[in-house]
Design a protein around this motif. Structure first.
Motif, PDB file in Angstrom:
ATOM      1  N   ASN A 102      38.485  13.866  -7.140  1.00  0.00           N
ATOM      2  CA  ASN A 102      39.208  12.706  -7.678  1.00  0.00           C
ATOM      3  C   ASN A 102      40.097  12.061  -6.619  1.00  0.00           C
ATOM      4  OD1 ASN A 102      38.087  12.936 -10.224  1.00  0.00           O
ATOM      5  ND2 ASN A 102      39.756  14.163 -11.006  1.00  0.00           N
ATOM      6  N   ARG A 103      40.702  12.892  -5.798  1.00  0.00           N
ATOM      7  CA  ARG A 103      41.628  12.367  -4.795  1.00  0.00           C
ATOM      8  C   ARG A 103      40.907  11.727  -3.609  1.00  0.00           C
ATOM      9  NH1 ARG A 103      46.360  15.472  -1.406  1.00  0.00           N
ATOM     10  NH2 ARG A 103      47.123  13.594  -0.419  1.00  0.00           N
ATOM     11  N   TRP A 104      39.885  12.403  -3.077  1.00  0.00           N
ATOM     12  CA  TRP A 104      39.295  11.982  -1.810  1.00  0.00           C
ATOM     13  C   TRP A 104      37.932  11.316  -1.927  1.00  0.00           C
ATOM     14  CZ3 TRP A 104      42.587  11.696   1.910  1.00  0.00           C
ATOM     15  CH2 TRP A 104      43.658  12.576   1.959  1.00  0.00           C
ATOM     16  N   PHE A 112      27.943  20.276   5.799  1.00  0.00           N
ATOM     17  CA  PHE A 112      28.169  18.833   5.924  1.00  0.00           C
ATOM     18  C   PHE A 112      29.643  18.485   5.756  1.00  0.00           C
ATOM     19  CE2 PHE A 112      28.656  14.682   3.915  1.00  0.00           C
ATOM     20  CZ  PHE A 112      28.065  13.866   4.875  1.00  0.00           C
ATOM     21  N   LEU A 113      30.282  19.065   4.745  1.00  0.00           N
ATOM     22  CA  LEU A 113      31.698  18.762   4.506  1.00  0.00           C
ATOM     23  C   LEU A 113      32.605  19.317   5.600  1.00  0.00           C
ATOM     24  CD1 LEU A 113      31.840  19.378   0.661  1.00  0.00           C
ATOM     25  CD2 LEU A 113      32.006  17.178   1.848  1.00  0.00           C
ATOM     26  N   SER A 114      32.115  20.291   6.334  1.00  0.00           N
ATOM     27  CA  SER A 114      32.895  20.865   7.434  1.00  0.00           C
ATOM     28  C   SER A 114      32.922  19.955   8.656  1.00  0.00           C
ATOM     29  CB  SER A 114      32.316  22.218   7.850  1.00  0.00           C
ATOM     30  OG  SER A 114      32.417  23.119   6.788  1.00  0.00           O
ATOM     31  N   ALA A 115      31.955  19.041   8.758  1.00  0.00           N
ATOM     32  CA  ALA A 115      31.862  18.162   9.929  1.00  0.00           C
ATOM     33  C   ALA A 115      31.525  16.734   9.507  1.00  0.00           C
ATOM     34  CB  ALA A 115      30.804  18.699  10.889  1.00  0.00           C
ATOM     35  N   PRO A 116      32.364  16.102   8.669  1.00  0.00           N
ATOM     36  CA  PRO A 116      32.033  14.762   8.162  1.00  0.00           C
ATOM     37  C   PRO A 116      32.077  13.663   9.220  1.00  0.00           C
ATOM     38  CG  PRO A 116      34.228  15.363   7.492  1.00  0.00           C
ATOM     39  CD  PRO A 116      33.614  16.585   8.143  1.00  0.00           C
ATOM     40  N   ARG A 175      29.278   8.562   7.648  1.00  0.00           N
ATOM     41  CA  ARG A 175      30.162   7.422   7.368  1.00  0.00           C
ATOM     42  C   ARG A 175      31.429   7.849   6.643  1.00  0.00           C
ATOM     43  NH1 ARG A 175      26.625   3.530   3.991  1.00  0.00           N
ATOM     44  NH2 ARG A 175      26.121   5.524   3.067  1.00  0.00           N
ATOM     45  N   MET A 176      31.509   9.118   6.281  1.00  0.00           N
ATOM     46  CA  MET A 176      32.683   9.605   5.563  1.00  0.00           C
ATOM     47  C   MET A 176      33.844   9.825   6.521  1.00  0.00           C
ATOM     48  SD  MET A 176      31.063  12.346   2.846  1.00  0.00           S
ATOM     49  CE  MET A 176      32.424  13.392   3.166  1.00  0.00           C
ATOM     50  N   PRO A 177      35.059   9.649   6.020  1.00  0.00           N
ATOM     51  CA  PRO A 177      36.229   9.949   6.855  1.00  0.00           C
ATOM     52  C   PRO A 177      36.371  11.452   7.039  1.00  0.00           C
ATOM     53  CG  PRO A 177      36.913   9.430   4.622  1.00  0.00           C
ATOM     54  CD  PRO A 177      35.430   9.177   4.689  1.00  0.00           C
ATOM     55  N   ASP A 178      37.063  11.862   8.073  1.00  0.00           N
ATOM     56  CA  ASP A 178      37.341  13.278   8.293  1.00  0.00           C
ATOM     57  C   ASP A 178      38.479  13.666   7.357  1.00  0.00           C
ATOM     58  OD1 ASP A 178      37.849  15.819   9.127  1.00  0.00           O
ATOM     59  OD2 ASP A 178      38.202  15.312  11.221  1.00  0.00           O
ATOM     60  N   LEU A 179      38.164  14.426   6.342  1.00  0.00           N
ATOM     61  CA  LEU A 179      39.151  14.791   5.330  1.00  0.00           C
ATOM     62  C   LEU A 179      39.984  15.994   5.740  1.00  0.00           C
ATOM     63  CD1 LEU A 179      36.855  14.402   2.208  1.00  0.00           C
ATOM     64  CD2 LEU A 179      38.389  12.707   3.221  1.00  0.00           C
ATOM     65  N   SER A 180      39.575  16.692   6.775  1.00  0.00           N
ATOM     66  CA  SER A 180      40.280  17.886   7.253  1.00  0.00           C
ATOM     67  C   SER A 180      40.527  18.879   6.122  1.00  0.00           C
ATOM     68  CB  SER A 180      41.601  17.507   7.923  1.00  0.00           C
ATOM     69  OG  SER A 180      41.368  16.699   9.044  1.00  0.00           O
ATOM     70  N   LEU A 181      39.479  19.196   5.398  1.00  0.00           N
ATOM     71  CA  LEU A 181      39.581  20.138   4.292  1.00  0.00           C
ATOM     72  C   LEU A 181      39.594  21.571   4.819  1.00  0.00           C
ATOM     73  CD1 LEU A 181      36.956  18.540   1.884  1.00  0.00           C
ATOM     74  CD2 LEU A 181      39.451  18.350   1.748  1.00  0.00           C
ATOM     75  N   THR A 182      40.321  22.425   4.146  1.00  0.00           N
ATOM     76  CA  THR A 182      40.315  23.850   4.487  1.00  0.00           C
ATOM     77  C   THR A 182      39.010  24.467   3.995  1.00  0.00           C
ATOM     78  OG1 THR A 182      41.303  24.574   2.401  1.00  0.00           O
ATOM     79  CG2 THR A 182      42.835  23.949   4.200  1.00  0.00           C
ATOM     80  N   ARG A 183      38.733  25.677   4.417  1.00  0.00           N
ATOM     81  CA  ARG A 183      37.528  26.374   3.947  1.00  0.00           C
ATOM     82  C   ARG A 183      37.554  26.542   2.438  1.00  0.00           C
ATOM     83  NH1 ARG A 183      37.118  31.224   8.326  1.00  0.00           N
ATOM     84  NH2 ARG A 183      36.814  29.893  10.136  1.00  0.00           N
TER      85      ARG A 183
END
Length: 101
Positions: free
Chosen positions: A28-30, A68-72, A76-84
């Motif tokens: 929802n947020r990102w 994929f989410l580890s290296a966005p 075209r996606m922004p780098d969300l810098s998500l934790t594991r």
């Protein structure tokens, strides 16, 4: 000493499980600005798949989606810098789409 080892194992097992509610909150947020992330969401981009479409396509399994989410930055996606843990939660949420509650 044995009690401490058992407690550590129990705690690590609980923290390793993905949390769908946290995954939904991350989505929802990102993600919901571009992707339709849940049934009933009315807004999203026409140029990107919905979470349900991603799940139904069969092209992404949990491991590929997590990678994929580890290296966005390769998309075209922004780098969300998500934790594991956040990646695990978001992946579990996306993979749950289309399943009955």
């Amino acid at each position: 000493m044995q009690v401490a080892a058992v407690l550590l194992l129990l705690h690590s097992g609980q923290s390793g499980a993905a949390d769908l509610a946290r995954g939904r909150a991350i989505a929802n947020r990102w993600c919901s600005e571009c992707h339709v992330t849940a049934p009933g969401q009315l807004r999203g981009s026409d140029n990107v798949p919905t979470f349900s479409e991603m799940k139904k396509s069969g092209k992404l399994d949990a491991a590929r989606l997590s990678t994929f989410l580890s290296a966005p930055q390769h998309s075209r996606m922004p780098d969300l810098s998500l934790t594991r843990a956040e990646i695990a939660d978001l992946t579990a949420y996306i993979m749950s789409q289309g399943q009955r509650p």
